[in-house]
Design a protein around this motif. Structure first.
Motif, PDB file in Angstrom:
ATOM      1  N   LYS A  52      37.935 -57.456  11.040  1.00 51.85           N
ATOM      2  CA  LYS A  52      39.048 -56.981  10.204  1.00 51.85           C
ATOM      3  C   LYS A  52      39.830 -55.918  10.959  1.00 51.85           C
ATOM      4  O   LYS A  52      39.313 -55.276  11.858  1.00 51.85           O
ATOM      5  N   SER A  53      41.065 -55.723  10.595  1.00 52.92           N
ATOM      6  CA  SER A  53      41.907 -54.733  11.267  1.00 52.92           C
ATOM      7  C   SER A  53      42.567 -53.832  10.244  1.00 52.92           C
ATOM      8  O   SER A  53      42.666 -54.183   9.068  1.00 52.92           O
ATOM      9  N   ILE A  54      43.015 -52.672  10.723  1.00 50.98           N
ATOM     10  CA  ILE A  54      43.688 -51.721   9.837  1.00 50.98           C
ATOM     11  C   ILE A  54      44.988 -52.304   9.315  1.00 50.98           C
ATOM     12  O   ILE A  54      45.307 -52.205   8.132  1.00 50.98           O
ATOM     13  N   THR A  55      45.744 -52.937  10.201  1.00 50.01           N
ATOM     14  CA  THR A  55      47.051 -53.473   9.786  1.00 50.01           C
ATOM     15  C   THR A  55      46.911 -54.608   8.777  1.00 50.01           C
ATOM     16  O   THR A  55      47.661 -54.686   7.809  1.00 50.01           O
ATOM     17  N   LYS A  56      45.923 -55.486   8.997  1.00 49.26           N
ATOM     18  CA  LYS A  56      45.747 -56.599   8.057  1.00 49.26           C
ATOM     19  C   LYS A  56      45.220 -56.121   6.710  1.00 49.26           C
ATOM     20  O   LYS A  56      45.487 -56.732   5.677  1.00 49.26           O
ATOM     21  N   SER A  57      44.437 -55.020   6.723  1.00 51.16           N
ATOM     22  CA  SER A  57      43.915 -54.489   5.462  1.00 51.16           C
ATOM     23  C   SER A  57      45.021 -53.945   4.566  1.00 51.16           C
ATOM     24  O   SER A  57      44.860 -53.842   3.354  1.00 51.16           O
ATOM     25  N   ILE A  58      46.175 -53.576   5.174  1.00 50.07           N
ATOM     26  CA  ILE A  58      47.323 -53.132   4.368  1.00 50.07           C
ATOM     27  C   ILE A  58      48.387 -54.230   4.265  1.00 50.07           C
ATOM     28  O   ILE A  58      49.511 -53.972   3.844  1.00 50.07           O
ATOM     29  N   GLY A  59      47.999 -55.435   4.670  1.00 47.48           N
ATOM     30  CA  GLY A  59      48.855 -56.591   4.468  1.00 47.48           C
ATOM     31  C   GLY A  59      49.947 -56.794   5.487  1.00 47.48           C
ATOM     32  O   GLY A  59      50.949 -57.457   5.200  1.00 47.48           O
ATOM     33  N   LEU A  60      49.787 -56.253   6.692  1.00 43.89           N
ATOM     34  CA  LEU A  60      50.799 -56.408   7.735  1.00 43.89           C
ATOM     35  C   LEU A  60      50.301 -57.365   8.816  1.00 43.89           C
ATOM     36  O   LEU A  60      49.161 -57.260   9.266  1.00 43.89           O
ATOM     37  N   GLN A  61      51.179 -58.278   9.239  1.00 42.61           N
ATOM     38  CA  GLN A  61      50.839 -59.242  10.273  1.00 42.61           C
ATOM     39  C   GLN A  61      51.434 -58.861  11.633  1.00 42.61           C
ATOM     40  O   GLN A  61      50.884 -59.211  12.669  1.00 42.61           O
ATOM     41  N   SER A  62      52.571 -58.178  11.610  1.00 43.81           N
ATOM     42  CA  SER A  62      53.240 -57.790  12.841  1.00 43.81           C
ATOM     43  C   SER A  62      54.260 -56.704  12.534  1.00 43.81           C
ATOM     44  O   SER A  62      54.515 -56.383  11.366  1.00 43.81           O
ATOM     45  N   MET A  63      54.854 -56.138  13.572  1.00 45.01           N
ATOM     46  CA  MET A  63      55.890 -55.132  13.362  1.00 45.01           C
ATOM     47  C   MET A  63      57.137 -55.756  12.736  1.00 45.01           C
ATOM     48  O   MET A  63      57.859 -55.098  11.989  1.00 45.01           O
ATOM     49  N   GLU A  64      57.386 -57.043  13.051  1.00 45.62           N
ATOM     50  CA  GLU A  64      58.510 -57.740  12.411  1.00 45.62           C
ATOM     51  C   GLU A  64      58.291 -57.821  10.907  1.00 45.62           C
ATOM     52  O   GLU A  64      59.233 -57.678  10.114  1.00 45.62           O
ATOM     53  N   ASP A  65      57.036 -58.051  10.526  1.00 45.97           N
ATOM     54  CA  ASP A  65      56.686 -58.085   9.102  1.00 45.97           C
ATOM     55  C   ASP A  65      56.944 -56.729   8.457  1.00 45.97           C
ATOM     56  O   ASP A  65      57.480 -56.631   7.355  1.00 45.97           O
ATOM     57  N   PHE A  66      56.581 -55.653   9.166  1.00 47.63           N
ATOM     58  CA  PHE A  66      56.812 -54.296   8.663  1.00 47.63           C
ATOM     59  C   PHE A  66      58.308 -54.026   8.499  1.00 47.63           C
ATOM     60  O   PHE A  66      58.742 -53.462   7.493  1.00 47.63           O
ATOM     61  N   ASP A  67      59.101 -54.416   9.495  1.00 47.15           N
ATOM     62  CA  ASP A  67      60.549 -54.188   9.438  1.00 47.15           C
ATOM     63  C   ASP A  67      61.196 -54.963   8.300  1.00 47.15           C
ATOM     64  O   ASP A  67      62.117 -54.461   7.632  1.00 47.15           O
ATOM     65  N   ARG A  68      60.724 -56.200   8.058  1.00 45.32           N
ATOM     66  CA  ARG A  68      61.277 -56.979   6.938  1.00 45.32           C
ATOM     67  C   ARG A  68      60.983 -56.298   5.609  1.00 45.32           C
ATOM     68  O   ARG A  68      61.841 -56.233   4.723  1.00 45.32           O
ATOM     69  N   ARG A  69      59.798 -55.777   5.467  1.00 45.38           N
ATOM     70  CA  ARG A  69      59.443 -55.092   4.216  1.00 45.38           C
ATOM     71  C   ARG A  69      60.260 -53.810   4.046  1.00 45.38           C
ATOM     72  O   ARG A  69      60.635 -53.462   2.929  1.00 45.38           O
ATOM     73  N   GLU A  70      60.476 -53.121   5.146  1.00 42.30           N
ATOM     74  CA  GLU A  70      61.267 -51.898   5.080  1.00 42.30           C
ATOM     75  C   GLU A  70      62.709 -52.178   4.668  1.00 42.30           C
ATOM     76  O   GLU A  70      63.327 -51.392   3.946  1.00 42.30           O
ATOM     77  N   GLU A  71      63.229 -53.309   5.101  1.00 44.20           N
ATOM     78  CA  GLU A  71      64.587 -53.701   4.696  1.00 44.20           C
ATOM     79  C   GLU A  71      64.662 -53.891   3.187  1.00 44.20           C
ATOM     80  O   GLU A  71      65.628 -53.488   2.534  1.00 44.20           O
ATOM     81  N   LYS A  72      63.617 -54.491   2.645  1.00 41.00           N
ATOM     82  CA  LYS A  72      63.594 -54.737   1.202  1.00 41.00           C
ATOM     83  C   LYS A  72      63.349 -53.457   0.404  1.00 41.00           C
ATOM     84  O   LYS A  72      63.878 -53.273  -0.685  1.00 41.00           O
ATOM     85  N   ASN A  73      62.523 -52.548   0.960  1.00 35.19           N
ATOM     86  CA  ASN A  73      62.132 -51.326   0.234  1.00 35.19           C
ATOM     87  C   ASN A  73      63.049 -50.141   0.501  1.00 35.19           C
ATOM     88  O   ASN A  73      62.774 -49.023   0.052  1.00 35.19           O
ATOM     89  N   GLY A  74      64.123 -50.364   1.253  1.00 33.59           N
ATOM     90  CA  GLY A  74      65.042 -49.264   1.513  1.00 33.59           C
ATOM     91  C   GLY A  74      64.518 -48.258   2.510  1.00 33.59           C
ATOM     92  O   GLY A  74      64.837 -47.068   2.428  1.00 33.59           O
ATOM     93  N   HIS A  75      63.685 -48.708   3.446  1.00 32.79           N
ATOM     94  CA  HIS A  75      63.156 -47.861   4.532  1.00 32.79           C
ATOM     95  C   HIS A  75      62.397 -46.638   4.000  1.00 32.79           C
ATOM     96  O   HIS A  75      62.553 -45.527   4.495  1.00 32.79           O
ATOM     97  N   LYS A  76      61.525 -46.871   3.015  1.00 31.68           N
ATOM     98  CA  LYS A  76      60.742 -45.773   2.435  1.00 31.68           C
ATOM     99  C   LYS A  76      59.721 -45.211   3.422  1.00 31.68           C
ATOM    100  O   LYS A  76      59.433 -44.014   3.423  1.00 31.68           O
ATOM    101  N   TYR A  77      59.152 -46.078   4.238  1.00 30.36           N
ATOM    102  CA  TYR A  77      58.055 -45.651   5.113  1.00 30.36           C
ATOM    103  C   TYR A  77      58.442 -45.711   6.589  1.00 30.36           C
ATOM    104  O   TYR A  77      57.597 -45.932   7.454  1.00 30.36           O
ATOM    105  N   GLU A  78      59.725 -45.526   6.864  1.00 32.71           N
ATOM    106  CA  GLU A  78      60.210 -45.618   8.236  1.00 32.71           C
ATOM    107  C   GLU A  78      59.561 -44.581   9.153  1.00 32.71           C
ATOM    108  O   GLU A  78      59.381 -44.813  10.355  1.00 32.71           O
ATOM    109  N   THR A  79      59.199 -43.425   8.571  1.00 34.94           N
ATOM    110  CA  THR A  79      58.582 -42.364   9.388  1.00 34.94           C
ATOM    111  C   THR A  79      57.219 -42.781   9.943  1.00 34.94           C
ATOM    112  O   THR A  79      56.752 -42.207  10.927  1.00 34.94           O
ATOM    113  N   PHE A  80      56.588 -43.768   9.301  1.00 38.01           N
ATOM    114  CA  PHE A  80      55.272 -44.212   9.753  1.00 38.01           C
ATOM    115  C   PHE A  80      55.357 -45.323  10.797  1.00 38.01           C
ATOM    116  O   PHE A  80      54.329 -45.793  11.282  1.00 38.01           O
TER     117      PHE A  80
END
Length: 370
Positions: free
Chosen positions: A182-210
């Protein structure tokens, strides 16, 4: 003062003046032979620091058991009988972190207890069957083999182990390799940085600092590091940054003292001396605590060692807090009630700010890690 042999020639090698006894009355240099054995290079510092008149040991005794006394005496102008604050802090800091660095290198902060992580068959079965991803696979596919192909064999291995024969004498099984998949990223539901960026686009960049922190975790996971190893690296980087954090926090600690006390009576210099002595005490206490834990490690696993370790940590924490209030009262001579109030406020503010500083330095070091 060193124990070097006094020169027969009474002419000072430094300034040329005549030396009547051991020290030159003009420049203060000791009139001893200038050629020494090789080991003198290493012993001179400690001889100079712990010279025979008891200055060093008297300083250590007062620092540990007489809160505020060193500061009070130093501010009164009696500065020859004890080690100067800056010299004291540098020496204790060097020894403490040299010792800690050797200890931390062999520590594993991700392990729960000694040895490899163990779990019972029943706990493993509940863990595997209760996992949402496993439930989804079981629902979507009636055939375990087909579902297992999607998990790289981990599901079948876990289920086979969990359903092993009840007659097996080994009720505890090693699942370290399974859990490491298991991995830290998969435990929070992330598959890649592209996946993170897509979610940030939808959420209004709430967690961009991370984003830099998550990118670093992805990078380390790609190198094959497990969550436990990543956690170890982060904690160790924070501990290695402790000397930097303390050094950077020294002027801020003194500044907060300056804010809460009379500007006419107390100068910033005075608060700096108090800060150096208190931080030296904390470092010395930490060193003694690590030494005690090292000694107790030879009795690892025994109830005595566990009880004594808990006792030492609790006693050191309580003493460090009480020490601050006693030292504050003896140095600044404020009313006891005011000492408690001001001390409590300062203690809370400094705890929060120092924790944030230490975490910040730890994150920066973690992000710069190769």
């Amino acid at each position: 003062m060193s124990h070097g042999k006094i020169r027969e020639d009474k002419t000072c090698l430094n300034c040329g003046h005549q030396v009547e006894e051991r020290f030159c009355p003009h420049c203060g240099q000791e009139n001893i032979e200038s050629r020494h054995p090789f080991y003198y290079l290493f012993t001179h510092f400690f001889e100079d620091f712990t010279h025979y008149d008891g200055q060093f040991w008297g300083t250590m005794k007062n620092l540990l058991f007489k809160p505020g006394r060193l500061t009070k005496i130093y501010l009164e102008g009696k500065r020859a009988q004890f080690v100067p604050p800056v010299k004291l802090y540098i020496f204790i800091s060097f020894v403490t972190f040299l010792f800690i660095s050797f200890q931390v290198a062999n520590m594993d902060f991700g392990k729960q207890g000694a040895g490899k992580e163990k779990i019972t068959k029943k706990e493993l079965q509940e863990k595997v069957i209760g996992d949402e991803s496993v439930q989804k696979l079981l629902k979507e596919s009636p055939e375990i083999a087909k579902a297992d192909s999607l998990t790289g064999g981990a599901l079948k291995k876990a289920l086979d182990t969990a359903n092993a024969s009840a007659n097996d004498k080994k009720n505890d099984i090693d699942v370290e390799n399974i859990l490491q998949s298991k991995s830290i990223t998969k435990s929070i539901g992330l598959q890649s940085m592209e996946d993170f960026d897509r979610r940030e686009e939808k959420n209004g960049h709430k967690y961009e600092t991370f984003r830099p922190f998550i990118a670093k975790i992805f990078e380390m996971e790609e190198k094959g590091l497990s969550p436990r190893e990543i956690t170890n690296l982060f904690i160790k980087s924070s501990i290695h940054n402790l000397p930097k954090a303390l050094f950077l926090y020294l002027p801020l600690f003194a500044f907060l003292l300056w804010i809460f006390h009379s500007k006419r009576k107390w100068w910033y210099f005075d608060h700096g001396v108090f800060t150096l002595h208190y931080f030296s005490f904390l470092l010395l206490l930490t060193l003694l605590l690590f030494v005690a834990q090292k000694l107790l490690s030879y009795f690892e696993g025994s109830g005595f060692a566990i009880a004594m370790n808990g006792l030492f940590i609790t006693a050191a924490t309580i003493y460090a807090g009480c020490y601050f209030f006693i030292a504050h009262y003896r140095t600044y001579r404020t009313h006891p009630a005011l000492t408690i109030i001001v001390g409590a406020v300062l203690f809370a503010i400094n705890t929060i700010l120092f924790t944030l500083l230490l975490m910040g330095l730890g994150i920066i070091s973690f992000l710069l890690m190769h």
